[in-house]
Design an enzyme around this catalytic site. Sequence first.
Site, short mmCIF file in Angstrom:
data_model
loop_
_atom_site.label_atom_id
_atom_site.label_comp_id
_atom_site.label_asym_id
_atom_site.label_seq_id
_atom_site.Cartn_x
_atom_site.Cartn_y
_atom_site.Cartn_z
N SER A 106 136.72 33.44 81.57
CA SER A 106 137.99 33.19 82.25
C SER A 106 139.07 34.21 82.00
O SER A 106 140.14 34.12 82.61
CB SER A 106 138.51 31.80 81.89
OG SER A 106 137.69 30.84 82.51
N THR A 125 124.14 21.22 79.07
CA THR A 125 124.46 22.64 78.92
C THR A 125 123.35 23.57 79.40
O THR A 125 123.57 24.39 80.31
CB THR A 125 124.80 22.93 77.45
OG1 THR A 125 125.89 22.08 77.06
CG2 THR A 125 125.15 24.38 77.23
N ARG A 179 147.77 32.99 79.61
CA ARG A 179 148.05 32.06 78.52
C ARG A 179 149.07 32.70 77.57
O ARG A 179 149.19 33.93 77.50
CB ARG A 179 146.77 31.76 77.72
CG ARG A 179 145.72 30.93 78.46
CD ARG A 179 144.59 30.57 77.52
NE ARG A 179 143.50 29.84 78.18
CZ ARG A 179 143.51 28.54 78.44
NH1 ARG A 179 144.58 27.81 78.12
NH2 ARG A 179 142.48 27.94 79.02
#
Length: 351
Positions: free
Chosen positions: A62, A123, A287
């Site tokens: 990300s 997963t 962020r």
Amino acid sequence: TSLPTPDTATVRSVQKTAVAQGAPGALTRIDEGTTSYRIVTGEADTGNHTKMDSGRRFRVGSVSKTFTAVVLMQLAAEGRVDLDAPANNYLSKSLPDDRITVRHLLSHRSGLYDYTNDMFYYTVPGFEAVRNKVFTYQDLIDLSTARPLNNAPGAAYRYSNTNFVVLGQLIENITGTPMATHYQQRIFGPLRLRSTAYVHPQTTISGSFARGYLRQDDTTLPLVDSTEQTVSWGQSAGAVISNAVDLNRFFSSLVSGKLLPAEHLKQMMTMVPVTADGSQSYGLGLRARKLSCGTTVYGHTGTVQGYYTYAFTTADGTRSMTSLANTSNNGTVNTTLGATLEATFCGDTST
Ligand SMILES: CC1(C)S[C@@H]2[C@H](NC(=O)CCCC[C@H](NC(=O)C[NH3+])C(=O)[O-])C(=O)N2[C@H]1C(=O)[O-]
């Protein structure tokens, strides 16, 4: 303002702990002007026991979202997109709520459900089911809109990969140009990020790279080599490949105004707290973390099968750090790796 000297001894011990907790290897690179610190531990490839080195490329997950946000904000600065317009103005197939704006997508406030919650519930089966798949943006958006919105548009922050998949589609719809070209022409080329690439849907990583190892949900089972995948489930939300020196240069260049006009950078860096203690916040594809020493750093984190990344810089871009551990589905390792931020930007706080 001068920062304390990075505590590289603590960075090294943090990496050793991450390896003890299941990461095959880790790297951290800190850049400050012409000074760089490189700390590595463990292995880049457990098959032939190749040692980790700080130049190796890896999947950034990300952290890709910040690259996508920069492309979008450049288009906004060029007057080609209005951040406060409904995203549906720019999409061929409408999202289920006209109130979702472009800004809601950039700040994870759209309410759009994150399809990866279902995709990766189990997963390794989830990963194996998609690792060689090629999705369209619409395939992924349809997976999301099959579920109700998490919240009314604008009402809450709720991180969702869907937001940055929609932004990739929106950017390609507006310009008729693929994301790969935007990344290259607007960011990778001008900043000379020679180890950074967007090669979706190619599954291999070229040059010198760290292999990635995914931990199974049954943690008694061996790690799964997850290096080769299309990352088509992520695309403009997660498919960039880079290395530490390039990510450091990217974030330092971003905050020091090399990629966006001041007003648009200011909007990207305008943060909304996302944790109760206010230590973590989110702006537009960016962020921020307020560290114990009072320093706030700006960047992004990444989690993609086999790779955990932290890539952050100071508000003025004078000091940047990227750390990587080549495992994932191991929250303990991810939290441990995050301690490289305090060691890097707050220095030795043991005294
Ligand atoms: C918000 C995050 C943490 S999740 C989001 C995105 N990564 C993904 O959505 C992949 C999630 C599954 C990855 C997989 N986990 C499982 O399959 C669990 N069942 C693993 O650990 O490799 C990214 O990157 N972001 C991180 C971010 O922004 O820091």
